[in-house]
Design a protein around this motif. Structure first.
Motif, mmCIF file in Angstrom:
data_model
loop_
_atom_site.group_PDB
_atom_site.id
_atom_site.type_symbol
_atom_site.label_atom_id
_atom_site.label_comp_id
_atom_site.label_asym_id
_atom_site.label_seq_id
_atom_site.Cartn_x
_atom_site.Cartn_y
_atom_site.Cartn_z
ATOM 1 N N ALA A 200 5.171 -7.397 -1.416
ATOM 2 C CA ALA A 200 4.438 -8.119 -2.462
ATOM 3 C C ALA A 200 4.397 -7.316 -3.752
ATOM 4 C CB ALA A 200 3.027 -8.430 -1.976
ATOM 5 N N ALA A 201 4.198 -5.989 -3.620
ATOM 6 C CA ALA A 201 4.182 -5.139 -4.813
ATOM 7 C C ALA A 201 5.558 -5.100 -5.479
ATOM 8 C CB ALA A 201 3.736 -3.723 -4.439
ATOM 9 N N ILE A 202 6.612 -5.069 -4.664
ATOM 10 C CA ILE A 202 7.973 -5.055 -5.217
ATOM 11 C C ILE A 202 8.265 -6.355 -5.970
ATOM 12 C CG2 ILE A 202 10.418 -5.055 -4.589
ATOM 13 C CD1 ILE A 202 9.716 -3.160 -2.285
ATOM 14 N N SER A 203 7.774 -7.472 -5.448
ATOM 15 C CA SER A 203 8.030 -8.766 -6.099
ATOM 16 C C SER A 203 7.361 -8.856 -7.466
ATOM 17 C CB SER A 203 7.528 -9.908 -5.210
ATOM 18 O OG SER A 203 6.112 -9.855 -5.063
ATOM 19 N N GLY A 204 6.372 -7.993 -7.723
ATOM 20 C CA GLY A 204 5.704 -8.001 -9.020
ATOM 21 C C GLY A 204 6.420 -7.191 -10.091
ATOM 22 N N GLN A 223 18.545 2.323 -8.762
ATOM 23 C CA GLN A 223 17.535 1.327 -9.112
ATOM 24 C C GLN A 223 16.300 1.469 -8.234
ATOM 25 O OE1 GLN A 223 19.161 -2.712 -9.404
ATOM 26 N NE2 GLN A 223 21.163 -1.834 -9.876
ATOM 27 N N ILE A 224 16.520 1.736 -6.953
ATOM 28 C CA ILE A 224 15.384 1.936 -6.040
ATOM 29 C C ILE A 224 14.582 3.159 -6.461
ATOM 30 C CG2 ILE A 224 14.763 2.552 -3.676
ATOM 31 C CD1 ILE A 224 17.122 0.874 -2.732
ATOM 32 N N TRP A 225 15.288 4.258 -6.781
ATOM 33 C CA TRP A 225 14.628 5.520 -7.095
ATOM 34 C C TRP A 225 13.896 5.483 -8.434
ATOM 35 C CZ3 TRP A 225 13.278 9.505 -4.272
ATOM 36 C CH2 TRP A 225 12.904 10.697 -4.921
ATOM 37 N N HIS A 226 14.465 4.865 -9.424
ATOM 38 C CA HIS A 226 13.909 4.921 -10.776
ATOM 39 C C HIS A 226 13.094 3.683 -11.178
ATOM 40 C CE1 HIS A 226 16.048 8.613 -11.802
ATOM 41 N NE2 HIS A 226 17.151 8.098 -11.278
ATOM 42 N N ILE A 227 13.214 2.592 -10.414
ATOM 43 C CA ILE A 227 12.480 1.371 -10.776
ATOM 44 C C ILE A 227 11.535 0.933 -9.659
ATOM 45 C CG2 ILE A 227 12.689 -1.061 -11.415
ATOM 46 C CD1 ILE A 227 15.374 -0.437 -12.670
ATOM 47 N N THR A 228 12.073 0.747 -8.456
ATOM 48 C CA THR A 228 11.263 0.194 -7.370
ATOM 49 C C THR A 228 10.152 1.147 -6.941
ATOM 50 O OG1 THR A 228 13.240 -0.962 -6.588
ATOM 51 C CG2 THR A 228 11.343 -0.891 -5.118
ATOM 52 N N LEU A 229 10.513 2.391 -6.633
ATOM 53 C CA LEU A 229 9.495 3.341 -6.174
ATOM 54 C C LEU A 229 8.420 3.607 -7.231
ATOM 55 C CD1 LEU A 229 11.530 5.928 -4.073
ATOM 56 C CD2 LEU A 229 9.800 4.321 -3.276
ATOM 57 N N PRO A 230 8.766 3.866 -8.495
ATOM 58 C CA PRO A 230 7.692 4.011 -9.500
ATOM 59 C C PRO A 230 6.860 2.743 -9.666
ATOM 60 C CG PRO A 230 9.742 4.923 -10.339
ATOM 61 C CD PRO A 230 10.092 4.204 -9.070
ATOM 62 N N GLY A 231 7.480 1.579 -9.461
ATOM 63 C CA GLY A 231 6.742 0.333 -9.618
ATOM 64 C C GLY A 231 5.701 0.106 -8.537
ATOM 65 N N ILE A 232 5.950 0.604 -7.334
ATOM 66 C CA ILE A 232 4.991 0.413 -6.239
ATOM 67 C C ILE A 232 4.189 1.678 -5.955
ATOM 68 C CG2 ILE A 232 6.436 -1.359 -5.192
ATOM 69 C CD1 ILE A 232 7.293 0.688 -3.092
ATOM 70 N N ARG A 233 4.315 2.694 -6.811
ATOM 71 C CA ARG A 233 3.584 3.942 -6.584
ATOM 72 C C ARG A 233 2.075 3.747 -6.497
ATOM 73 N NH1 ARG A 233 3.272 8.993 -10.714
ATOM 74 N NH2 ARG A 233 1.767 7.563 -11.647
ATOM 75 N N THR A 235 0.382 1.240 -5.400
ATOM 76 C CA THR A 235 0.082 0.640 -4.095
ATOM 77 C C THR A 235 0.230 1.664 -2.981
ATOM 78 O OG1 THR A 235 0.903 -1.490 -4.894
ATOM 79 C CG2 THR A 235 0.716 -1.210 -2.516
ATOM 80 N N ILE A 236 1.279 2.471 -3.057
ATOM 81 C CA ILE A 236 1.514 3.492 -2.034
ATOM 82 C C ILE A 236 0.354 4.493 -2.005
ATOM 83 C CG2 ILE A 236 2.991 5.426 -1.387
ATOM 84 C CD1 ILE A 236 5.368 3.853 -2.458
ATOM 85 N N ILE A 237 -0.086 4.938 -3.169
ATOM 86 C CA ILE A 237 -1.141 5.949 -3.236
ATOM 87 C C ILE A 237 -2.461 5.400 -2.727
ATOM 88 C CG2 ILE A 237 -2.531 7.340 -4.834
ATOM 89 C CD1 ILE A 237 -0.019 7.778 -6.477
#
Length: 318
Positions: A200-204, A223-233, A235-237
């Motif tokens: 859900a966080a990735i879809s945002g 793209q995963i490393w520089h966009i997806t992971l920072p985008g859901i950080r 939520t992860i934390i």
């Protein structure tokens, strides 16, 4: 002088007027929240009155004022029991293993599932992955036990067919394997469900970011490393902080259903300790003392984790 006084009065009244205006505009939301607030109060805060039992020699049927007060005697007995530290070791070991695996695996699974471009396959995998969440631990423990059985267990059959072992291994009878079995069973059961919030966080995340990255020549891994992971950080934390707060609350169902007398030195956790040496023996005050210890340590871990992440990442839950 009058002007200064009027300014002070207006400054004092403004917060009150603002709060009243907000309440008036959102009054129906406040009214709708009343049942949930009452539910939390009745089931979460009101039972805290029972903590007084830990400081009494509680006897059922005796009024509160006639109970005998013993102070910290039950806590001294608890911390003086060598078996308590063995149980605490088991709880911390399984909780840490579950925290690390239960945090990393769902994130990786969500990232991999997000990269699947065939929507039918993606929905099928997602559905199959979170179905075990709806299976009770009674059924799940039976499945795990059968899979690890020496009599027709699929794990032993595969290992023997690959000539990795000469005879079946009694997985459920070896204490040194029990923590790994519990962690693996928990991952199998909860990974799909835990990955939903990450998906859900990735879809945002805005698709224009990926389009710009592709124009710049970024690979899917980049793209995963520089966009997806920072985008859901965030939520992860937040989820990691909440998981650390429940570090000692590993529960007892998994350990109770998968454990046996052969691995009891590795399977008994704090909740089972409170059940066996507290409620089962009629030592209600002692069982309450164990739960107070569990709650206090969990609260300390929650505030400590929140403070650390707030300081170094500027992300927190409060």
């Amino acid at each position: 002088m009058n002007t200064v006084t009027s300014i002070k009065e207006n400054a004092y009244k403004q917060p009150k007027n603002h709060a009243w205006k907000v309440f008036k505009n959102q009054q129906y939301l406040y009214y709708m929240s009343i049942p949930f607030v009452l539910w939390v109060f009745v089931f979460q805060y009101l039972p805290l009155w029972g903590w007084t039992m830990a400081f009494q020699k509680y006897k059922p049927g005796v009024s509160f004022f006639d109970q005998k007060w013993v102070g910290l005697e039950h806590f001294r007995v608890l911390f003086g029991d060598e078996h308590f530290y063995q149980v605490l070791r088991n709880t911390l070991a399984m909780s840490l293993m579950g925290l690390i695996a239960g945090f990393i695996v769902p994130v990786v699974f969500a990232l991999l599932l997000n990269e699947v471009r065939v929507q039918v396959m993606k929905r099928f995998v997602q559905t199959v992955s979170y179905l075990p969440h709806f299976v009770s631990w009674v059924v799940a423990a039976g499945i795990v036990t059968k899979m690890l059985s020496t009599d027709g267990g699929v794990v032993n059959d595969i290992l023997m067919s690959l000539h990795l072992i000469d005879k079946p291994i009694q997985f459920m009878a070896q204490g040194n394997l029990f923590w790994g079995i519990v962690t693996g069973a928990d991952i199998w059961k909860e990974t799909g469900w835990s990955a939903i919030i990450y998906l859900a966080a990735i879809s945002g995340i805005g698709p224009e970011l990926y389009e710009a990255a592709r124009v710049d020549g970024a690979s899917r891994l980049q793209q995963i490393w520089h966009i997806t992971l920072p985008g859901i950080r965030p939520t992860i934390i937040v989820l990691l902080i909440m998981s650390i707060g429940h570090l000692l609350g590993t529960g007892f169902e998994k350990q109770f259903l998968l454990g046996n007398h052969l691995v009891i030195d590795y399977s008994e956790v704090l909740d089972l300790y409170a059940l066996n040496y507290g409620l089962a023996m009629g030592r209600y005050s002692f069982g309450t003392a164990i739960n107070i210890f569990n709650s206090v340590i969990s609260l300390i871990l929650l505030f400590a984790a929140n403070g650390i992440f707030k300081r170094f990442t500027n992300e927190s839950i409060m």
